[in-house]
Every structure is written in C-alpha cells, then in structure tokens.
Motif scaffolding. Sequence first.
Motif, PDB file in Angstrom:
ATOM      1  N   VAL A  40      26.835  90.163  36.123  1.00  0.00           N
ATOM      2  CA  VAL A  40      27.105  91.593  36.008  1.00  0.00           C
ATOM      3  C   VAL A  40      26.390  92.136  34.783  1.00  0.00           C
ATOM      4  O   VAL A  40      26.010  91.394  33.879  1.00  0.00           O
ATOM      5  CB  VAL A  40      28.622  91.874  35.913  1.00  0.00           C
ATOM      6  CG1 VAL A  40      29.346  91.362  37.140  1.00  0.00           C
ATOM      7  CG2 VAL A  40      29.212  91.249  34.658  1.00  0.00           C
ATOM      8  N   GLY A  65      28.341  97.853  34.143  1.00  0.00           N
ATOM      9  CA  GLY A  65      29.344  97.741  35.193  1.00  0.00           C
ATOM     10  C   GLY A  65      28.765  97.443  36.559  1.00  0.00           C
ATOM     11  O   GLY A  65      29.489  97.506  37.566  1.00  0.00           O
ATOM     12  N   GLU A  66      27.469  97.086  36.631  1.00  0.00           N
ATOM     13  CA  GLU A  66      26.850  96.755  37.913  1.00  0.00           C
ATOM     14  C   GLU A  66      27.089  95.295  38.273  1.00  0.00           C
ATOM     15  O   GLU A  66      27.058  94.422  37.405  1.00  0.00           O
ATOM     16  CB  GLU A  66      25.334  96.972  37.844  1.00  0.00           C
ATOM     17  CG  GLU A  66      24.899  98.354  37.451  1.00  0.00           C
ATOM     18  CD  GLU A  66      23.401  98.376  37.197  1.00  0.00           C
ATOM     19  OE1 GLU A  66      22.674  98.821  38.104  1.00  0.00           O
ATOM     20  OE2 GLU A  66      22.978  97.910  36.134  1.00  0.00           O
ATOM     21  N   THR A  67      27.295  95.009  39.555  1.00  0.00           N
ATOM     22  CA  THR A  67      27.275  93.644  40.051  1.00  0.00           C
ATOM     23  C   THR A  67      25.848  93.361  40.508  1.00  0.00           C
ATOM     24  O   THR A  67      25.375  93.902  41.504  1.00  0.00           O
ATOM     25  CB  THR A  67      28.248  93.466  41.229  1.00  0.00           C
ATOM     26  OG1 THR A  67      29.572  93.781  40.788  1.00  0.00           O
ATOM     27  CG2 THR A  67      28.213  92.042  41.742  1.00  0.00           C
ATOM     28  N   ILE A  82      35.659  93.632  43.653  1.00  0.00           N
ATOM     29  CA  ILE A  82      34.679  93.106  42.704  1.00  0.00           C
ATOM     30  C   ILE A  82      33.986  94.205  41.908  1.00  0.00           C
ATOM     31  O   ILE A  82      33.794  94.082  40.690  1.00  0.00           O
ATOM     32  CB  ILE A  82      33.645  92.237  43.448  1.00  0.00           C
ATOM     33  CG1 ILE A  82      34.317  90.989  44.014  1.00  0.00           C
ATOM     34  CG2 ILE A  82      32.507  91.846  42.510  1.00  0.00           C
ATOM     35  CD1 ILE A  82      34.961  90.109  42.959  1.00  0.00           C
ATOM     36  N   SER A  83      33.588  95.308  42.564  1.00  0.00           N
ATOM     37  CA  SER A  83      32.872  96.368  41.841  1.00  0.00           C
ATOM     38  C   SER A  83      33.744  96.971  40.748  1.00  0.00           C
ATOM     39  O   SER A  83      33.277  97.229  39.628  1.00  0.00           O
ATOM     40  CB  SER A  83      32.415  97.449  42.816  1.00  0.00           C
ATOM     41  OG  SER A  83      33.533  98.022  43.479  1.00  0.00           O
ATOM     42  N   THR A  84      35.030  97.171  41.048  1.00  0.00           N
ATOM     43  CA  THR A  84      35.953  97.701  40.033  1.00  0.00           C
ATOM     44  C   THR A  84      36.147  96.699  38.904  1.00  0.00           C
ATOM     45  O   THR A  84      36.208  97.062  37.728  1.00  0.00           O
ATOM     46  CB  THR A  84      37.310  98.033  40.673  1.00  0.00           C
ATOM     47  OG1 THR A  84      37.113  98.932  41.762  1.00  0.00           O
ATOM     48  CG2 THR A  84      38.252  98.664  39.657  1.00  0.00           C
ATOM     49  N   ALA A  89      34.016  94.416  37.825  1.00  0.00           N
ATOM     50  CA  ALA A  89      32.816  94.400  36.983  1.00  0.00           C
ATOM     51  C   ALA A  89      32.785  95.613  36.053  1.00  0.00           C
ATOM     52  O   ALA A  89      32.411  95.506  34.886  1.00  0.00           O
ATOM     53  CB  ALA A  89      31.565  94.373  37.853  1.00  0.00           C
ATOM     54  N   THR A  90      33.217  96.770  36.565  1.00  0.00           N
ATOM     55  CA  THR A  90      33.245  97.976  35.738  1.00  0.00           C
ATOM     56  C   THR A  90      34.236  97.840  34.591  1.00  0.00           C
ATOM     57  O   THR A  90      33.953  98.232  33.456  1.00  0.00           O
ATOM     58  CB  THR A  90      33.613  99.195  36.603  1.00  0.00           C
ATOM     59  OG1 THR A  90      32.657  99.317  37.662  1.00  0.00           O
ATOM     60  CG2 THR A  90      33.613 100.459  35.770  1.00  0.00           C
TER      61      THR A  90
END
Length: 293
Positions: free
Chosen positions: A190, A194-196, A208-210, A212-213
């Motif tokens: 990451v 906050g990007e995967t 997962i996206s949340t 990573a953020t």
Amino acid sequence: MARRVLIVAGREGYAPALQAQIELWGDSLDFVLAASGNEALWEIRGSPYDLVLAPAQLPEMAGMEFAEVVQALSPATKVVLVGAKITPALQSQAEALRLFALLPEVSVQEVAAVIGQALGLPVPRPKPPPPKETPVPAPPAAPPPRKPAAPPPSAPPVPRVALTPAQQEAVRRALRDLVVSIGPQMALLVSVAGETLLAEGSAGDIPISTLATQMASGLAGAGQLARLLKDEKFLGLSLFSGSRYDLYAFTVTPTTALLLVFDKMVVEGKLGSVWLYTRRIVEELRAALEEKR
C-alpha cells in the motif's frame, strides 16, 4: 551511568524473584518493566538494554523464540530466562542461542547473583526495613501555569506511487512468498496516500481499500521518522491485535508499506517468526522499488 535492565511479565504477572530485584539493586541499575513479550520487543527496538530478564514461557511466544528476536534486534543484550523446566533438549537450544542463563524457579538472591555475573557488579545486601514514621500531609501544590500549545508542523504533500511492469512482477512474487511461507490471509503493498498497489490472498469480508486508507497516516509518520533519522534502511513496524485478526504493517520505502492480515481462526501470526521472515522480504521489495525506471 546505570546499566539498563528490562524485566518482562509472564502469564501470571511479574515473578516475585524478578520484581524484587528493583528494590534490592536500587539506583545502581536502571530497571524498566514490560507487561508482555511484544511490549518488551518494542522497548528493545527503540533503545537497547544491557540485560533482559523474562519468564521461560510468555503468552505470545515461547521464551526461546523471544530470546532469538531479542538477539536479532540487539546482539549485545544478554538474556536470562527464568522458571524453565530444564530438559537436555531445552539446554541444548539455550546453548545454541547463547543465552546467558536458563534458570528453573529460583530465589531473589539467586537471580541477583546471575544479574551480578551478567553485568560484572557486586550483589548488594538486602536493605533493612526503614523505621516507621508518622506521615505529615504536604500542603496542596499550586497547579503550574499552562503554556499555549505550539501549532503542529504542516506535513509535506504525499506523492503518488506508480510501478513499472517489472516492479509489479517482483512485488507479486514477494507477496506470494509471504502468503505461502507464514500464512497471512492477505499480503498487500500500500502507499501512504491510502492506495492498494498490489495484493495477494483472499480479502474475505475485510474492506481492504478502507483498511489501507486508515493505515495511511501512520505510514506517513514512519516515513517522516526515517527522514528525521537520516536512515534509508529504517524499518518501522506497527502491530494491531484483536480477538479475530492480527494486522502487521512494515515500512518499505518512504511512500510504501507492506500490510499483512492474519485470521487467527486459520493461522495466528507470531511476532517473532513474522519479524524474522518478513524483514528479508522487505529488503527484496526495497531493492525492487528503488530500481531506476
């Protein structure tokens, strides 16, 4: 300057023979108490100690595994494990790890003798109890004046991360290696924005996206520490442990980090083995990401 000694609690709290050393040695040694093996490893990573005293069995890991990680973090630190049921196999393992001492249940004076041997100091005599005195209440102190808080420094803009095809392939190989070798549910690269960037494994019901953020602000802080220390090889580690999941985050470069998610119902990631194995993978990722594009 007083020698630094770290005492680690076990399943039942601090062993009396260990905790009594603080009163026995007084100001001649600088003692610090750690509530768990994981807390002790954080202490050692931030500031080396001359001696570590710990139970032979900790809730999070075996004492030998704990000692191995201590030596990896601080080779000069001497380790003493107390309360062991000593067998030939355990004694052989202790010799292989070069433990300073492996002790069964022992008395306060026996532990003090080992501390003296480890640090090259004479063992102090037990202090007599102080005479009883009638306490005199002190007058209440006036609260100190409050100083206005300084405004926090503004953070630099977070750069975006783009990977070349060759870098993407190298990262995917490293992530697959981690999933197969130590068993996390997911391994992700990451960015501090906050990007995967890339992921291997199964997300299941984890957003997962949340995730990573949410990790982004902490990872950006690790990059700032690396710049402050002027240490290109600085490796930051964050651990979040819950009833179902363990989450590890390792800094890779100033703009990227490695995120490992362990589902305890499948595989429980032990700090010692995760640290020892993942450190090598982080070096591989750094080499791949720092190549000229």
